[in-house]
Design a protein around this motif. Sequence first.
Motif, short mmCIF file in Angstrom:
data_model
loop_
_atom_site.label_atom_id
_atom_site.label_comp_id
_atom_site.label_asym_id
_atom_site.label_seq_id
_atom_site.Cartn_x
_atom_site.Cartn_y
_atom_site.Cartn_z
N VAL A 1 29.19 -34.07 13.96
CA VAL A 1 28.61 -34.10 15.31
C VAL A 1 29.65 -34.07 16.43
CG1 VAL A 1 27.30 -35.55 16.91
CG2 VAL A 1 26.43 -35.15 14.61
N PRO A 2 30.78 -34.79 16.33
CA PRO A 2 31.75 -34.69 17.43
C PRO A 2 32.21 -33.25 17.62
CG PRO A 2 32.29 -36.53 15.99
CD PRO A 2 31.22 -35.75 15.29
N VAL A 3 31.98 -32.72 18.82
CA VAL A 3 32.28 -31.32 19.10
C VAL A 3 33.76 -31.17 19.41
CG1 VAL A 3 31.82 -29.36 20.61
CG2 VAL A 3 29.96 -30.88 19.93
N GLY A 4 34.46 -30.42 18.57
CA GLY A 4 35.87 -30.16 18.77
C GLY A 4 36.14 -28.68 18.92
N ALA A 5 37.38 -28.30 18.65
CA ALA A 5 37.78 -26.91 18.84
C ALA A 5 37.04 -25.97 17.89
CB ALA A 5 39.29 -26.78 18.64
N VAL A 6 36.85 -26.39 16.64
CA VAL A 6 36.19 -25.52 15.67
C VAL A 6 34.74 -25.29 16.05
CG1 VAL A 6 35.52 -25.27 13.25
CG2 VAL A 6 37.76 -26.20 13.82
N ALA A 7 34.05 -26.36 16.48
CA ALA A 7 32.65 -26.22 16.90
C ALA A 7 32.54 -25.33 18.13
CB ALA A 7 32.06 -27.59 17.18
N THR A 8 33.47 -25.47 19.05
CA THR A 8 33.47 -24.63 20.25
C THR A 8 33.67 -23.16 19.87
OG1 THR A 8 34.41 -26.44 21.54
CG2 THR A 8 34.56 -24.24 22.49
N TYR A 9 34.58 -22.92 18.94
CA TYR A 9 34.80 -21.55 18.50
C TYR A 9 33.57 -21.00 17.79
CZ TYR A 9 36.78 -17.56 16.05
OH TYR A 9 37.02 -16.30 15.56
N LEU A 10 32.87 -21.83 17.02
CA LEU A 10 31.65 -21.40 16.34
C LEU A 10 30.60 -20.94 17.35
CD1 LEU A 10 29.69 -21.18 13.93
CD2 LEU A 10 29.22 -23.63 14.21
N VAL A 11 30.38 -21.72 18.39
CA VAL A 11 29.39 -21.35 19.41
C VAL A 11 29.79 -20.05 20.10
CG1 VAL A 11 28.34 -22.05 21.60
CG2 VAL A 11 28.66 -23.73 19.78
N SER A 12 31.08 -19.94 20.45
CA SER A 12 31.56 -18.73 21.12
C SER A 12 31.44 -17.51 20.22
CB SER A 12 33.02 -18.94 21.53
OG SER A 12 33.57 -17.75 22.06
N LEU A 13 31.79 -17.67 18.94
CA LEU A 13 31.70 -16.56 17.99
C LEU A 13 30.26 -16.07 17.85
CD1 LEU A 13 32.97 -14.79 15.72
CD2 LEU A 13 32.46 -16.65 14.14
N THR A 14 29.31 -17.00 17.73
CA THR A 14 27.91 -16.62 17.60
C THR A 14 27.41 -15.93 18.85
OG1 THR A 14 27.62 -18.60 16.23
CG2 THR A 14 25.63 -17.44 16.92
N ALA A 15 27.83 -16.42 20.02
CA ALA A 15 27.41 -15.80 21.28
C ALA A 15 27.91 -14.37 21.39
CB ALA A 15 27.91 -16.63 22.46
N ARG A 16 29.08 -14.09 20.81
CA ARG A 16 29.67 -12.75 20.92
C ARG A 16 29.21 -11.81 19.81
NH1 ARG A 16 34.50 -12.86 19.61
NH2 ARG A 16 34.91 -15.06 19.18
N THR A 17 28.65 -12.37 18.73
CA THR A 17 28.28 -11.51 17.60
C THR A 17 26.77 -11.58 17.35
OG1 THR A 17 28.86 -13.35 16.09
CG2 THR A 17 30.56 -11.70 16.54
N SER A 18 26.38 -12.34 16.36
CA SER A 18 24.96 -12.43 16.01
C SER A 18 24.70 -13.78 15.35
CB SER A 18 24.56 -11.31 15.05
OG SER A 18 25.22 -11.45 13.81
N LEU A 19 23.41 -14.12 15.24
CA LEU A 19 23.04 -15.37 14.59
C LEU A 19 23.42 -15.35 13.11
CD1 LEU A 19 21.69 -18.13 14.68
CD2 LEU A 19 19.48 -16.99 14.31
N ARG A 20 23.32 -14.19 12.48
CA ARG A 20 23.68 -14.09 11.06
C ARG A 20 25.16 -14.41 10.85
NH1 ARG A 20 23.62 -8.58 7.39
NH2 ARG A 20 24.26 -9.56 5.42
N THR A 21 26.01 -13.82 11.70
CA THR A 21 27.44 -14.09 11.60
C THR A 21 27.74 -15.56 11.89
OG1 THR A 21 28.00 -11.82 12.22
CG2 THR A 21 29.72 -13.48 12.51
#
Length: 210
Positions: free
Chosen positions: A17-37
């Motif tokens: 649950v604690p949002v760190g760098a990896v979680a931030t990158y995950l959100v950004s990656l999904t926003a730039r690609t797709s929900l499947r990715t």
Amino acid sequence: MTGALVAGLVAGYGIAVPVGAVATYLVSLTARTSLRTGACAALGIATADGLYALVATLGGVALAAALQPALVPLRWISALVLTALAVRGGVGALRQYRSPGPIATARAAPPGPGRAYLALLGITLLNPTTVIYFAALVLGNRAADAVRPLEQGLFVLAAFAASASWQLLLAGGGALLGRALTGRRGRLVTGLVSSTVIAVLAVQMPTGPA
């Protein structure tokens, strides 16, 4: 067995649950690609958490002690990888914003689901604090008698399920963010904000708590 299941769920959410760098990158990656990715990337993070939970239940304090000398070097490696991702994301956002023509033609080829899974799995495995966290929980909740293999398995599966559910929730949020901010300026702002947050968290990582 119920106690092991609940303990695994609590442990999984506690580390995820604690949002760190990896979680931030995950959100950004999904926003730039797709929900499947994004979903595959989320499962990569959860797989790493599950593996560390398994290693902690099997190795316990001996493994945590063995990893302690490598904690600082691994944190530096993780910080460098995340910094590189932040720089790449920021440069990519600026390049896309300045590039003429439709946004679709300006975007670089996004990572596929398999590549995203492996990338986030590798990044998350670079954080040995996770196994120390799980080892501390396992040792703190262990009774004098040996824990049965079934209970160990339930703990690991529950920790994986908890982490996966949270990471998939973050990926879903990233997908909604991508749909809401499809304009050129919106993608520039979100890309730069995401890169800045990742960079700040990466700089703080080497000096984080052991």
